[in-house]
Design a protein around this motif. Sequence first.
Motif, PDB file in Angstrom:
ATOM      1  N   GLU A 150       2.787  -0.677  -8.430  1.00 37.36           N
ATOM      2  CA  GLU A 150       4.266  -0.385  -8.851  1.00 37.36           C
ATOM      3  C   GLU A 150       4.122  -0.488 -10.478  1.00 37.36           C
ATOM      4  O   GLU A 150       4.469   0.365 -11.095  1.00 37.36           O
ATOM      5  CB  GLU A 150       5.404  -1.306  -8.496  1.00 37.36           C
ATOM      6  N   ARG A 203       4.033   4.354  -4.369  1.00 36.56           N
ATOM      7  CA  ARG A 203       4.053   2.853  -5.124  1.00 36.56           C
ATOM      8  C   ARG A 203       3.882   1.823  -4.051  1.00 36.56           C
ATOM      9  O   ARG A 203       4.890   1.727  -3.144  1.00 36.56           O
ATOM     10  CB  ARG A 203       5.365   2.942  -5.952  1.00 36.56           C
ATOM     11  N   SER A 259       3.760  -2.649  -3.796  1.00 36.87           N
ATOM     12  CA  SER A 259       4.260  -3.984  -4.449  1.00 36.87           C
ATOM     13  C   SER A 259       3.081  -4.579  -5.122  1.00 36.87           C
ATOM     14  O   SER A 259       3.094  -5.175  -6.426  1.00 36.87           O
ATOM     15  CB  SER A 259       4.938  -4.732  -3.728  1.00 36.87           C
ATOM     16  N   THR A 260       2.132  -4.846  -4.496  1.00 34.92           N
ATOM     17  CA  THR A 260       1.004  -5.487  -4.842  1.00 34.92           C
ATOM     18  C   THR A 260      -0.216  -4.890  -4.384  1.00 34.92           C
ATOM     19  O   THR A 260      -0.548  -3.810  -3.758  1.00 34.92           O
ATOM     20  CB  THR A 260       0.919  -6.896  -4.260  1.00 34.92           C
ATOM     21  N   GLU A 316      -0.957  -5.112  -0.690  1.00 38.35           N
ATOM     22  CA  GLU A 316      -0.219  -4.164   0.072  1.00 38.35           C
ATOM     23  C   GLU A 316      -0.751  -2.749   0.153  1.00 38.35           C
ATOM     24  O   GLU A 316      -1.099  -2.385   1.177  1.00 38.35           O
ATOM     25  CB  GLU A 316       1.193  -4.178  -0.427  1.00 38.35           C
TER      26      GLU A 316
END
Length: 485
Positions: A296, A390, A392-393, A396
């Motif tokens: 992101e 997108r 988050s990490t 992920e």
Amino acid sequence: MSDEIRNIVERVLGSPEVQALLKGGTGAAARSTAGADAPGVAAGGLGIYPDVDSAVAAAAAAQRAFVVLPLDTRRRIIDAMRAAVLEANESLSGEAVAETGLGNVRDKRVKNELAATKTPGVEDVGPSAFSDEHGLTLVERAPYGVIGAITPVTNPLATITSNSIGMLAGGNAVVFNVHPGARRVSSRLVSVLNAAIVAAGGPRDVLCAVANPTIESAGELMKHRGIGLLVVTGGPGVVKAAMASGRKAICAGPGNPPVVVDATADLVKAGRDIVAGAGFDNNVVCTCEKEILAVESIADRLKQEMRANGAYELTGGQVDAVTRAALSPDALPGRPTPPNKDLVGKDPVVIARAAGIDVPPQTRLLLMEVGSDHPMIWSEQLMPVIPLVRMSTVDEAIDFAVKVEHGFRHTAMIHSHDIEKLSRMARLMNCSLFVKNGPNFAGLGHGGAGYASFTIASPTGEGLTRARTFTRERRCTLVDSFRIV
């Protein structure tokens, strides 16, 4: 290249037979030098036969003569093949685009040059030996005999070139059942290669092809008793058929390569590399980046760099319009969907126009930001349209990459300077080809270390095939003698 090899190559390329073929002739040119009734000529070119039986019979006879030639002659033949492809590259690339309607001439030339110059040759099948107090063991690589090869419409020339060099380097002959959509240009390449082989001192028909290939002729080739090994480069259907044929098969199947980009990446390079990789030959290469999973925090910057390198970002209703144009009408969220065959391998401008959108003529790639269940993420589109999600990490993103790759274990990429994440993704993806901080084609030897291959055998486990892949290992042991220390 030694003076001896250079003289041979010049002689090969200067022969009337090869020159006629390089200028576009097949049947007429071959007949003018080989005679109308010469083997493999009547069907429309050197080594081109009307049916599987006659092609296999010719290849088997040629292989028996070929395998007993000195290795120096085999090396000269391989060099002549390489030179002939490079000489014909411009015209063959144009013909491939004209006949198949896929890709672009610029990148076809790159692929063909890569296949001709970086496919391993005879040096890849050298012997090895072991010795101890119990004697000496010699290990050598032996040919399978006649290989049955099935090639795709997406990379017809590079696949035939790479297969031919590697298979002949191992002492085999080959019968090709090429994709019907690339029949003419594939037959011309086989004819040119045959002419080069003969001029360099090899037998006629070491390479053969079926004049009018069909699904039926592919099935016949798979089951033919004269075939020692099947090598299949294609989609899931033909791979499944080959693996169920009862013969030893080396199979290169589909992929859906994800590229992960994290916060430590060089975003200028990542943006440039992804556009170059996903746009390469209009994305018809199975290794091309098919979806972007971006952390992101850097997604906007990454998109900016991609736009600076020729990507056009679709917005609003444009995303839905291109999705409807690019995929079949029954596309469902979170499910792979077949692409619209009319748009596979087409230029970005053509795809955009099909969706009612005008984009700059220099556009190299269409970029769309979508959600994680969007069908473009889950589908091998084979066109210069790439979705971005997108995440988050980075963890992920890596975990999601494993899911969208569907367990093909084909190809994946990551842009990161975090050693731990580079290693984690490499382990979890477990792919035949994994590229770190570069475009996909770096893993094929273009801008990256290593050799080239256009048959990436993930379903059967061989990975990037090479000359030794197409040989059998044979061991000979002499007990209690010949150790010299």
